[in-house]
Structures are given as C-alpha cells and as structure tokens.
Write a protein that holds these residues in place. Structure first.
Motif, PDB file in Angstrom:
ATOM      1  N   LYS A 297       0.963  -1.241   0.013  1.00 49.55           N
ATOM      2  CA  LYS A 297      -0.126  -0.085  -0.105  1.00 49.55           C
ATOM      3  C   LYS A 297       0.846   1.248  -0.073  1.00 49.55           C
ATOM      4  O   LYS A 297       1.194   1.802   1.088  1.00 49.55           O
ATOM      5  CB  LYS A 297      -0.994   0.072   1.264  1.00 49.55           C
ATOM      6  N   ALA A 298       1.524   1.714  -1.095  1.00 42.57           N
ATOM      7  CA  ALA A 298       2.249   2.604  -1.330  1.00 42.57           C
ATOM      8  C   ALA A 298       1.675   3.834  -1.988  1.00 42.57           C
ATOM      9  O   ALA A 298       1.004   3.666  -3.280  1.00 42.57           O
ATOM     10  CB  ALA A 298       3.583   2.314  -2.078  1.00 42.57           C
ATOM     11  N   LYS A 314       0.631  -2.271   6.016  1.00 42.57           N
ATOM     12  CA  LYS A 314       1.309  -1.093   6.168  1.00 42.57           C
ATOM     13  C   LYS A 314       1.069  -0.184   5.129  1.00 42.57           C
ATOM     14  O   LYS A 314       1.411  -0.524   3.888  1.00 42.57           O
ATOM     15  CB  LYS A 314       2.910  -1.213   6.700  1.00 42.57           C
ATOM     16  N   VAL A 315       1.105   1.106   5.213  1.00 44.85           N
ATOM     17  CA  VAL A 315       0.859   2.220   4.236  1.00 44.85           C
ATOM     18  C   VAL A 315       2.194   3.039   4.000  1.00 44.85           C
ATOM     19  O   VAL A 315       2.660   3.181   5.258  1.00 44.85           O
ATOM     20  CB  VAL A 315      -0.208   3.169   4.738  1.00 44.85           C
ATOM     21  N   VAL A 316       2.640   3.485   2.986  1.00 42.67           N
ATOM     22  CA  VAL A 316       3.737   4.191   2.818  1.00 42.67           C
ATOM     23  C   VAL A 316       3.212   5.161   2.139  1.00 42.67           C
ATOM     24  O   VAL A 316       2.616   5.057   1.101  1.00 42.67           O
ATOM     25  CB  VAL A 316       4.830   3.536   1.800  1.00 42.67           C
TER      26      VAL A 316
ATOM     27  N   TRP B  21       0.889  13.008  11.024  1.00 44.95           N
ATOM     28  CA  TRP B  21       0.934  11.667  10.604  1.00 44.95           C
ATOM     29  C   TRP B  21       2.188  11.225  10.107  1.00 44.95           C
ATOM     30  O   TRP B  21       2.995  12.039   9.377  1.00 44.95           O
ATOM     31  CB  TRP B  21       0.111  11.554   9.518  1.00 44.95           C
ATOM     32  N   ASP B 331       1.882   0.545  11.464  1.00 46.37           N
ATOM     33  CA  ASP B 331       1.662   0.343  10.311  1.00 46.37           C
ATOM     34  C   ASP B 331       1.490   1.549   9.003  1.00 46.37           C
ATOM     35  O   ASP B 331       0.825   1.482   8.008  1.00 46.37           O
ATOM     36  CB  ASP B 331       0.194  -0.172  10.104  1.00 46.37           C
ATOM     37  N   ALA B 332       2.582   2.619   9.367  1.00 51.77           N
ATOM     38  CA  ALA B 332       2.535   3.589   8.703  1.00 51.77           C
ATOM     39  C   ALA B 332       4.019   4.113   8.477  1.00 51.77           C
ATOM     40  O   ALA B 332       4.550   4.378   9.533  1.00 51.77           O
ATOM     41  CB  ALA B 332       1.529   4.593   8.809  1.00 51.77           C
ATOM     42  N   LEU B 333       4.471   4.368   7.321  1.00 60.58           N
ATOM     43  CA  LEU B 333       5.796   5.069   6.965  1.00 60.58           C
ATOM     44  C   LEU B 333       5.634   6.357   6.045  1.00 60.58           C
ATOM     45  O   LEU B 333       4.970   6.104   5.059  1.00 60.58           O
ATOM     46  CB  LEU B 333       6.725   3.982   6.389  1.00 60.58           C
ATOM     47  N   LEU B 334       6.134   7.442   6.352  1.00 61.79           N
ATOM     48  CA  LEU B 334       6.203   8.544   5.841  1.00 61.79           C
ATOM     49  C   LEU B 334       7.525   8.959   5.252  1.00 61.79           C
ATOM     50  O   LEU B 334       8.404   9.070   6.119  1.00 61.79           O
ATOM     51  CB  LEU B 334       5.447   9.719   6.567  1.00 61.79           C
ATOM     52  N   PHE B 355      -6.694   3.854   0.748  1.00 60.10           N
ATOM     53  CA  PHE B 355      -6.513   2.656   1.626  1.00 60.10           C
ATOM     54  C   PHE B 355      -7.288   2.397   2.871  1.00 60.10           C
ATOM     55  O   PHE B 355      -7.365   1.426   3.409  1.00 60.10           O
ATOM     56  CB  PHE B 355      -4.933   2.732   2.098  1.00 60.10           C
ATOM     57  N   TYR B 359      -5.366   3.456   8.525  1.00 60.31           N
ATOM     58  CA  TYR B 359      -4.082   3.660   8.653  1.00 60.31           C
ATOM     59  C   TYR B 359      -3.765   5.290   8.856  1.00 60.31           C
ATOM     60  O   TYR B 359      -2.754   5.697   9.220  1.00 60.31           O
ATOM     61  CB  TYR B 359      -3.158   3.446   7.189  1.00 60.31           C
TER      62      TYR B 359
END
Lengths: 360, 360
Positions: A297-298, A314-316, B21, B331-334, B355, B359
């Motif tokens: 999920k990018a 996981k969201v990117v 976020w 569950d999240a990457l920025l 999504f 998230y």
C-alpha cells in the motif's frame, strides 16, 4: 528418463544475503524466504527445478549449521546426510571443494552441477534442457563448464564472461572472466556480443574439479585430501577441524580464472540473480513512473523509479524520491539510492557494529 | 495566591493533527501523545502549565466526542462537566464561541484564556508570568488579546502579527494579521522588528468575545444565542442540534481580523507550535550533519538535515537523504521532503481515500 544416477546437484544455501537486508536477515536469509508469495521459498524452487533432472537423493545442500532447522522444515524429503553443514564461512571455493571430495567418495563417476539457491529462473523448461545438455557435455568432455546468460541490458551488478572459440552446440571456450563493469564498459560488452553474465552455475565431473583444485588451489586441495572419512559418520568431525583452516576465496578466483579447461554454455532462460534489490527491481512490475511497489500500500508523489517493499499490512506515503530502495521489515527500515546497492553490505555491517546482531 | 476564581482556561484538544501523521493518528492525535518521552502527553503538559494560574475546576477542555475516553484516562482529576464534546468539526470559531457562551452562563464575570493543547513551551515560569499579565490586562481593559511570540528565525510555517501602537507594558495594538509568508517575506518581517508569530493563544472576558462575535460573526453568534441551556444537563442535546449548523471557520478569520479592539502581548518564552514535523525538527537535538534522530537507532550515510522518527525498537539505515522527514509508526511510513510538510495533510487524505481510515 535416461540413466542419471551419476548426476548430482550441489545447492549452496549458506549465505546471509546481507545485500538484501532488511528482507534477508542473518536468522532467515533470502534463500529461505517466499519472495514472490508463491508459497515456495527460493531454495524450494531451486530444488523443484532440478528434481526431474537429478535423482532427489543426489541433491546435496551446502549450508551453515544455523540453517539446518529451516532446511529440515522446508525440505523434509531430504535425508540428513544430504545436508552438509559448513562449520565456518569461507566463500565458494572451500564449499565446492568439500562437495566434490564428499561426492567423489560416494560415487567416483559423479558428474556435479553446482547451483546457487537464490536465483530466479523464469523459463524452467528451457532451463531443464540447458542443464541436461551441460551434464551431457561434462560426461563426454574433461572440462569445467559454467553457464553464461545472454545479457539483455548493460547490467553493472554482474560479472561477465567473455567467450572464445566455439566448442560444440552452445558451448564455447572462456576467454576471460571479468569483474562487475562500469556502465560504459557494460555497454561495450553488450555491443560486442562476446560477453555473457556469469551465473555462478557450474558443471564438472568430481574428478575434473578435484584435479583442477589440486592444480590451482593446492592449499585448499591439501586440506580436503587430508580427510579420509567422507561419507562416514566421522566426516563432520573431520571437517569441523579442517574446514576453518581454508582461506576465504571464491571458486572464480581460486579455480575458474586459472584452469585451462574452462568452458561456458551460452544460455537464455529468463535468469536473474536475486542477490540484490536492483535485480528484484528489474524483475518487478512497475507503474508509469517506474515505481515497483511489490503490491504494498504505497502512495508516491513526485517519485519515480523506486522499489518499495514493505512487509505486512502497512501504508507508505512518500514524496520526492527518485531511484531509491525503500524496504521495511518489522524492526528494520532501509532507504538508500538504488545505485548504492553494492554498499548495503557495508552499511549493514556498520549497523551491526553499532546496534547489535539482532537487527541484522 | 490572588483571587483568580473568575479566571478560566479553555484548552482546545479536538484536532486530528493530520500534518503530524503517522505519529498523530485520528484515533490518537498528537496532543494525547507523550511526544518527548517525559511521561506526560502534550495535553497533560498544557494542563500542568496552567493549573497554578487558573483554578483546576475552571479548566474547560473542548474536544471531539471520540476523545472523551482518552481524556478521562489522561486527566482523571477533571469532572465530566469540564469536558465539552463538539458534535462536529467546525474550526476554532464555533468551538471558542461555545466555550464563551458556556462559561458566561457559569460566571458572568469570567475572564477566559484560550489555548491550544499541542504547543511546546520551554520556559514555563516566564510563560506563567505572561499569562498572569494577560489575565490582568483583559480584566482592566475591554480588549481581545492574543499572544505574539518574538520570532527567532524567518519561519514560513507560522502566521505573523504586525504590531501597531504601544498600549501598556508588553501589550501593543494589532496592525495586521498575516498568512504564512514566503521565506523572503519572512526575512523582511524579522528585519522590521514589527512582526510576531501568531501563537493561537487568546485572552478576553466572556462579555468581550461574545460582543465581538455578535458583531463580526453574527450567524455563529445567533446560533449560540439561541440556546438557553448552558451549564445544565440539556446543554449537550441543544448543542448537538445547533453546533453542526455553524460554518467551518477559524477564530482569526471570523473575529480577530475584524474586531477593532484587538491587541497582542509580545512574549518570548521558548514557544513552538508542535503542529508540524518542521517544528519538531527545530526543537530537536541535531548531530553535526543536522540530522535529528529522536534517539532512535538510525545510521545515516551522505545525509543531512533530516528528521528521523521511528516508534519502537527499530533500526533505520539510510543514505543520500537530505532535508527529509522519515517517520515510521507501526503500520505507516512517511518519507517526504521537509519543505513539503504543508502537503502532508493532502497526502494523508489521499492515502485515506485509497487505503481506508485504519491507517490514518
């Protein structure tokens, strides 16, 4: 089915795959991972590919002691004596030497294929035909054969083999082995048509490789000649004492670049060395911006030509990234330019020194 | 202790903090997070700061219904009637209007401080003195007072207040409120010495703000004038019907930019709006390369001026990143350039659409 009882396949699966960190971890290197979500690990696929060509009982895995449990789990059909546990990491030459002396003791007429466990092969039928031809060639000729892959791009992450005189069919003499080239040089290589990717797959008789070792790497050969317990219960203990005395060297340096009877089968069966993020990028589906997101999920803004690989749900969200590797696995996150993938090993070693083994 | 029973403090803590976020999540926005690992959330620190100045029973929290549980947990000393639950998100003007009408019903002589819940204040003693002076000033003068922070850099992420005539002590008339400036304009602002950061903290009597509302935002004032149940058990139901009819507008637009009796207390007590990653970066310790790693296990090569923030026991290895925000939470990457922090809200909204809520 032809009579193939003399054919053996040695699969090397003891590497730690540090260039593929953080997906590949010391505790579970990439060859044991179900990379493409197909339900089979790279090692299982390597065994699947070969088991119609070589009797399953003639498959020998060379690995590190710490992976014995994983292998037993992934390949329960293999008997314990098919799994040789290296007591130390010494590169491919000592590993291959042990396999040769061991197999020669089991079967003096053995013909051996040596294969890595972490490659991707797309056309398995053609692969099977090429492997069969290679076995036939080393059954009929006293050569050390390697497989050279027809290059489809000026890849700078692989070594190349320059071919010389034609021998038979797809088999050619080897003129030179080369290191990983610059992009400029790689383009020249492609244009000449004389250069093939060095796949790290080898074919030889047990006799031929042992003779070549005695000739080109006598110190290593002497160590294995000094053991008389191959194929017995005492072998492991003898190896435990002797193996660590081997110097750390690859089969290319120790033998292939020196032996006079080296040849190459020129093949094209959709091969990739999945040793690096770059090769995974090359083998992945990409969107219009050239981003390969591995199904995760990018959401990428102002970003192109990246590979993003994230384990789990996981969201990117990223912006302004071009030509990067972004890899996130549990307790480790990697963000490096794709053209630095050869440095990942160095970076990871520094991280190991600084933060400890548990993340590596 | 002076007689402060007429002093009230309204703390706004209903925001979702989407610009922060993935640390700030809809389910647990940043004001409820123990940002600096001190054991106190930003909201708890806001209450701690004010409770020697305003009687604890005169602290009123304005928030969204979904955060009632978190607040009860973090501030068990507050009675339920001190927590007003907004039935809809309508910006600061309706929120502040409700607080004013509500408090006026409790105490017609009330003097009110309005404060955000997500600011960092370093010099709490000086803060306390400034707050006390502001209460005294609005007790003696019929003004709407705001706090302007002496700028220490040409920050482009804040609004500015241009001061006019001197009134008394640190209190000045307001000449103009400005939007977030370009960097060039921000430099001009700093050089003139006439511009202060708009802190979003306000002081007024209940009477003064209600009169100003009736004058500058009569539609909103009419909605709150239409309710007669303030301070009773029927208030929540009346608000549930009326509040959503308010338009969504900030107190700056609705009142401060229009009212004639607006003034500013010019202060300097180590303030930062922790509304953004950039402000966290500014307030964080940095290494020689200007990287702020928030105490996490980060190893950065060829990288400078980044803020890296990773929740939990995790290693980050990065290379070739300059001026980026890297934030990883469960569950999240920025990963975005620091100069795009104002776009994070937009990016996050797109991620929500694509999504799902879970998230965000």
């Amino acid at each position: 089915m032809n009579d193939n009882k003399n054919r053996y396949c040695v699969i090397m699966c003891g590497g730690v795959g540090s260039r593929f960190w953080p997906y590949s971890r010391t505790a579970l290197p990439k060859q044991f991972i179900d990379f493409f979500g197909t339900g089979r690990s790279l090692l299982q696929m390597a065994v699947d590919r070969i088991k119609g060509i070589v009797p399953e009982e003639n498959i020998i895995l060379m690995t590190n002691a710490q992976y014995a449990g994983i292998i037993a789990q992934q390949l329960p059909q293999l008997r314990p004596e098919q799994i040789l546990l290296e007591p130390a990491r010494r590169g491919t030459a000592p590993c291959i030497a042990w396999s040769a002396w061991h197999i020669k003791a089991l079967n003096p007429d053995a013909k051996i294929m040596v294969a890595p466990s972490d490659h991707l092969i797309l056309k398995t039928d053609e692969y099977g035909e090429c492997v069969t031809r290679a076995f036939e060639f080393v059954e009929d000729n006293d050569v050390l054969a390697t497989m050279g892959i027809k290059p489809n791009r000026p890849e700078t992450g692989y070594g190349y083999i320059q071919v010389g005189d034609h021998l038979h069919g797809d088999f050619m003499k080897v003129k030179t082995f080369t290191e990983k080239p610059s992009e400029e040089l790689a383009r020249v290589f492609i244009d000449t048509g004389e250069f093939f990717w060095n796949s790290g797959m080898f074919f030889w008789s047990a006799d031929a490789i042992i003779r070549a070792m005695r000739d080109t790497a006598p110190d290593i050969a002497a160590i294995f000649d000094g053991i008389s317990d191959y194929g017995t219960a005492a072998e492991a203990e003898a190896i435990a004492g002797a193996y660590p005395r081997c110097r750390n060297i690859s089969i290319d340096y120790a033998v292939m670049e020196k032996a006079p009877n080296v040849c190459v089968e020129c093949v094209d069966f959709g091969w990739s060395d999945l040793g690096t993020w770059g090769s995974l990028y090359d083998n992945s589906e990409k969107n219009d911006q050239g981003n390969a997101t591995q199904g995760c999920k990018a959401l990428l803004f102002n970003s192109s030509n990246n590979i993003v690989s994230v384990k789990g749900d996981k969201v990117v969200v990223a912006s302004g990234l071009n030509d990067y590797i972004v890899a996130d696995v549990d307790d480790a996150l990697l963000i490096v330019p794709r053209n630095e993938e050869q440095k990942i090993r160095i970076y990871v070693n520094e991280a190991k020194t600084k933060f400890g083994d548990k993340y590596i």
